[in-house]
Design a protein around this motif. Sequence first.
Motif, PDB file in Angstrom:
ATOM      1  N   MET A   1       7.490 -28.725   8.873  1.00 24.25           N
ATOM      2  CA  MET A   1       6.415 -28.271   7.991  1.00 24.25           C
ATOM      3  C   MET A   1       5.921 -26.893   8.446  1.00 24.25           C
ATOM      4  O   MET A   1       5.621 -26.686   9.613  1.00 24.25           O
ATOM      5  CB  MET A   1       5.246 -29.263   8.027  1.00 24.25           C
ATOM      6  N   VAL A   2       5.887 -25.933   7.534  1.00 21.06           N
ATOM      7  CA  VAL A   2       5.418 -24.586   7.839  1.00 21.06           C
ATOM      8  C   VAL A   2       3.900 -24.551   7.699  1.00 21.06           C
ATOM      9  O   VAL A   2       3.358 -24.892   6.650  1.00 21.06           O
ATOM     10  CB  VAL A   2       6.073 -23.551   6.908  1.00 21.06           C
ATOM     11  N   LEU A   3       3.225 -24.144   8.768  1.00 19.77           N
ATOM     12  CA  LEU A   3       1.772 -24.116   8.758  1.00 19.77           C
ATOM     13  C   LEU A   3       1.207 -22.701   8.765  1.00 19.77           C
ATOM     14  O   LEU A   3       0.006 -22.513   8.835  1.00 19.77           O
ATOM     15  CB  LEU A   3       1.232 -24.893   9.971  1.00 19.77           C
ATOM     16  N   ASP A   4       2.106 -21.693   8.731  1.00 19.65           N
ATOM     17  CA  ASP A   4       1.628 -20.311   8.707  1.00 19.65           C
ATOM     18  C   ASP A   4       0.840 -20.057   7.423  1.00 19.65           C
ATOM     19  O   ASP A   4       1.202 -20.537   6.343  1.00 19.65           O
ATOM     20  CB  ASP A   4       2.806 -19.333   8.763  1.00 19.65           C
ATOM     21  N   THR A   5      -0.217 -19.272   7.539  1.00 14.85           N
ATOM     22  CA  THR A   5      -0.993 -18.950   6.344  1.00 14.85           C
ATOM     23  C   THR A   5      -0.197 -18.082   5.370  1.00 14.85           C
ATOM     24  O   THR A   5      -0.165 -18.335   4.161  1.00 14.85           O
ATOM     25  CB  THR A   5      -2.289 -18.232   6.733  1.00 14.85           C
ATOM     26  N   LEU A   6       0.471 -17.055   5.890  1.00 14.57           N
ATOM     27  CA  LEU A   6       1.264 -16.164   5.039  1.00 14.57           C
ATOM     28  C   LEU A   6       2.567 -15.861   5.755  1.00 14.57           C
ATOM     29  O   LEU A   6       2.563 -15.346   6.868  1.00 14.57           O
ATOM     30  CB  LEU A   6       0.502 -14.870   4.761  1.00 14.57           C
ATOM     31  N   ARG A   7       3.673 -16.193   5.138  1.00 15.33           N
ATOM     32  CA  ARG A   7       4.981 -15.961   5.752  1.00 15.33           C
ATOM     33  C   ARG A   7       5.850 -15.135   4.805  1.00 15.33           C
ATOM     34  O   ARG A   7       5.997 -15.470   3.616  1.00 15.33           O
ATOM     35  CB  ARG A   7       5.683 -17.280   6.056  1.00 15.33           C
ATOM     36  N   LEU A   8       6.414 -14.062   5.337  1.00 17.56           N
ATOM     37  CA  LEU A   8       7.347 -13.224   4.583  1.00 17.56           C
ATOM     38  C   LEU A   8       8.704 -13.276   5.273  1.00 17.56           C
ATOM     39  O   LEU A   8       8.830 -12.902   6.438  1.00 17.56           O
ATOM     40  CB  LEU A   8       6.859 -11.779   4.531  1.00 17.56           C
ATOM     41  N   ASP A   9       9.726 -13.738   4.568  1.00 16.03           N
ATOM     42  CA  ASP A   9      11.093 -13.783   5.070  1.00 16.03           C
ATOM     43  C   ASP A   9      11.978 -12.881   4.212  1.00 16.03           C
ATOM     44  O   ASP A   9      11.966 -12.971   2.971  1.00 16.03           O
ATOM     45  CB  ASP A   9      11.647 -15.204   5.013  1.00 16.03           C
ATOM     46  N   PHE A  10      12.738 -11.990   4.880  1.00 13.93           N
ATOM     47  CA  PHE A  10      13.711 -11.137   4.195  1.00 13.93           C
ATOM     48  C   PHE A  10      13.056 -10.295   3.094  1.00 13.93           C
ATOM     49  O   PHE A  10      13.605 -10.126   2.001  1.00 13.93           O
ATOM     50  CB  PHE A  10      14.852 -11.985   3.602  1.00 13.93           C
ATOM     51  N   VAL A  11      11.881  -9.774   3.397  1.00 13.67           N
ATOM     52  CA  VAL A  11      11.165  -8.922   2.438  1.00 13.67           C
ATOM     53  C   VAL A  11      11.405  -7.453   2.789  1.00 13.67           C
ATOM     54  O   VAL A  11      11.294  -7.055   3.955  1.00 13.67           O
ATOM     55  CB  VAL A  11       9.653  -9.227   2.438  1.00 13.67           C
ATOM     56  N   THR A  12      11.707  -6.648   1.803  1.00 12.75           N
ATOM     57  CA  THR A  12      11.880  -5.209   1.988  1.00 12.75           C
ATOM     58  C   THR A  12      10.857  -4.467   1.135  1.00 12.75           C
ATOM     59  O   THR A  12      10.657  -4.804  -0.035  1.00 12.75           O
ATOM     60  CB  THR A  12      13.305  -4.779   1.582  1.00 12.75           C
ATOM     61  N   GLN A  13      10.204  -3.473   1.753  1.00 10.78           N
ATOM     62  CA  GLN A  13       9.211  -2.628   1.087  1.00 10.78           C
ATOM     63  C   GLN A  13       8.036  -3.469   0.549  1.00 10.78           C
ATOM     64  O   GLN A  13       7.793  -3.542  -0.659  1.00 10.78           O
ATOM     65  CB  GLN A  13       9.861  -1.824  -0.042  1.00 10.78           C
ATOM     66  N   GLY A  14       7.331  -4.076   1.502  1.00  7.57           N
ATOM     67  CA  GLY A  14       6.156  -4.859   1.142  1.00  7.57           C
ATOM     68  C   GLY A  14       4.886  -4.218   1.663  1.00  7.57           C
ATOM     69  O   GLY A  14       4.903  -3.379   2.565  1.00  7.57           O
ATOM     70  N   HIS A  15       3.740  -4.594   1.073  1.00  6.10           N
ATOM     71  CA  HIS A  15       2.444  -4.068   1.496  1.00  6.10           C
ATOM     72  C   HIS A  15       1.410  -5.182   1.414  1.00  6.10           C
ATOM     73  O   HIS A  15       1.175  -5.757   0.342  1.00  6.10           O
ATOM     74  CB  HIS A  15       2.030  -2.892   0.599  1.00  6.10           C
ATOM     75  N   ILE A  16       0.798  -5.500   2.563  1.00  6.33           N
ATOM     76  CA  ILE A  16      -0.291  -6.465   2.624  1.00  6.33           C
ATOM     77  C   ILE A  16      -1.559  -5.674   2.920  1.00  6.33           C
ATOM     78  O   ILE A  16      -1.652  -5.010   3.956  1.00  6.33           O
ATOM     79  CB  ILE A  16      -0.041  -7.511   3.724  1.00  6.33           C
ATOM     80  N   ASP A  17      -2.539  -5.743   2.037  1.00  3.16           N
ATOM     81  CA  ASP A  17      -3.706  -4.865   2.175  1.00  3.16           C
ATOM     82  C   ASP A  17      -4.995  -5.606   1.795  1.00  3.16           C
ATOM     83  O   ASP A  17      -5.045  -6.348   0.809  1.00  3.16           O
ATOM     84  CB  ASP A  17      -3.538  -3.641   1.267  1.00  3.16           C
ATOM     85  N   THR A  18      -6.020  -5.393   2.638  1.00  5.87           N
ATOM     86  CA  THR A  18      -7.390  -5.819   2.324  1.00  5.87           C
ATOM     87  C   THR A  18      -7.469  -7.312   1.992  1.00  5.87           C
ATOM     88  O   THR A  18      -7.966  -7.715   0.945  1.00  5.87           O
ATOM     89  CB  THR A  18      -7.978  -4.995   1.158  1.00  5.87           C
ATOM     90  N   ILE A  19      -6.964  -8.132   2.923  1.00  3.71           N
ATOM     91  CA  ILE A  19      -7.148  -9.573   2.792  1.00  3.71           C
ATOM     92  C   ILE A  19      -7.774 -10.104   4.078  1.00  3.71           C
ATOM     93  O   ILE A  19      -7.730  -9.450   5.127  1.00  3.71           O
ATOM     94  CB  ILE A  19      -5.833 -10.325   2.495  1.00  3.71           C
ATOM     95  N   THR A  20      -8.346 -11.310   4.019  1.00  9.28           N
ATOM     96  CA  THR A  20      -8.899 -11.995   5.185  1.00  9.28           C
ATOM     97  C   THR A  20      -8.194 -13.332   5.348  1.00  9.28           C
ATOM     98  O   THR A  20      -8.045 -14.090   4.381  1.00  9.28           O
ATOM     99  CB  THR A  20     -10.410 -12.239   5.023  1.00  9.28           C
ATOM    100  N   SER A  21      -7.736 -13.610   6.568  1.00  9.68           N
ATOM    101  CA  SER A  21      -7.142 -14.898   6.890  1.00  9.68           C
ATOM    102  C   SER A  21      -8.074 -15.598   7.870  1.00  9.68           C
ATOM    103  O   SER A  21      -8.327 -15.108   8.969  1.00  9.68           O
ATOM    104  CB  SER A  21      -5.754 -14.718   7.512  1.00  9.68           C
ATOM    105  N   LEU A  22      -8.564 -16.777   7.481  1.00 11.27           N
ATOM    106  CA  LEU A  22      -9.580 -17.483   8.260  1.00 11.27           C
ATOM    107  C   LEU A  22      -9.053 -18.836   8.728  1.00 11.27           C
ATOM    108  O   LEU A  22      -8.603 -19.661   7.914  1.00 11.27           O
ATOM    109  CB  LEU A  22     -10.840 -17.678   7.409  1.00 11.27           C
ATOM    110  N   ASN A  23      -9.096 -19.050  10.049  1.00 12.33           N
ATOM    111  CA  ASN A  23      -8.802 -20.359  10.652  1.00 12.33           C
ATOM    112  C   ASN A  23      -7.447 -20.922  10.227  1.00 12.33           C
ATOM    113  O   ASN A  23      -7.337 -22.046   9.715  1.00 12.33           O
ATOM    114  CB  ASN A  23      -9.914 -21.361  10.317  1.00 12.33           C
ATOM    115  N   SER A  24      -6.408 -20.150  10.455  1.00 14.92           N
ATOM    116  CA  SER A  24      -5.054 -20.618  10.180  1.00 14.92           C
ATOM    117  C   SER A  24      -4.721 -21.828  11.061  1.00 14.92           C
ATOM    118  O   SER A  24      -5.176 -21.930  12.197  1.00 14.92           O
ATOM    119  CB  SER A  24      -4.052 -19.506  10.455  1.00 14.92           C
TER     120      SER A  24
END
Length: 275
Positions: A1-24
């Motif tokens: 079971m994957v418990l990561d809040t946000l997981r990117l696999d094999f992603v090219t040219q991505g942008h993660i901006d202005t988010i909050t991750s709380l208590n993963s």
Amino acid sequence: MVLDTLRLDFVTQGHIDTITSLNSKNTHINLFACKDVLISNVKIIAPGDSPNTDGIHIGNSQNIYIVDTHISTGDDCVSVLPGSQYINVTGVYCGPGHGISIGSLGRTAGESVSDLYVKNCRFVDTQNGVRIKTWAVDAKPGTVSRVGFEHIEMDNVDNPIVIDQEYCPGGGCSKQESSKVQIRDVKFNDIRGSSATKEAVTLKCSQSVPCQDIELKDIDLKNGGPGGPAVSLSYNVRGRTYGIQNPPSSVKPPVASSTELEDYSSTELEDYNWY
């Protein structure tokens, strides 16, 4: 079971901006086999005693940029795992947490990390500051190379500067074994502030493959806790020091002729940027 809040696999040219991750429940942001990804203006929050809640986990990825991000968590703020190269971390606030770490390496043959650049970051009340860790028990050959840490502020950090080639978090490891991971060409420049322990700088390198080309320039770390003045400990390290060395460095110079040493230019550190 994957418990990561946000997981990117094999992603090219991505942008993660202005988010909050709380208590993963586990890692907050996990990148695997990604390329050309920018993470900016992100806030990561978890209790300091929450296990395995790494802020940003990077494995087998290239050209990853982390900028202007706040990470408060119970494990590494940023962890750079084998197969990663050209990683740029700039303007990150880390605390609480375990610092910014390379590794661990040495569990599988051929593991490597290269071309990591960490700049203009602040560590507050963390277990470690900037750290490289490799296994000695049942170790396999690998490399860590071309790494730069500069313009770093430490505030009450237990272990501000660490190379640990006897990494054994569970304890009970044999002291007879030696890491086979070669660490070379690592630069620490303008790292200042306070250590929460007496050992402000610990460079514990492998006896079988000593660290090579380790450079320390303008290191100014004071012991803010008990035990007297801060100290710097170095084992199996070859390198050079420049400018302020507080605590005094015990790094040994490389084995070289006097001509080679005279020709060496300390300005190489200022040019050490691949981006």
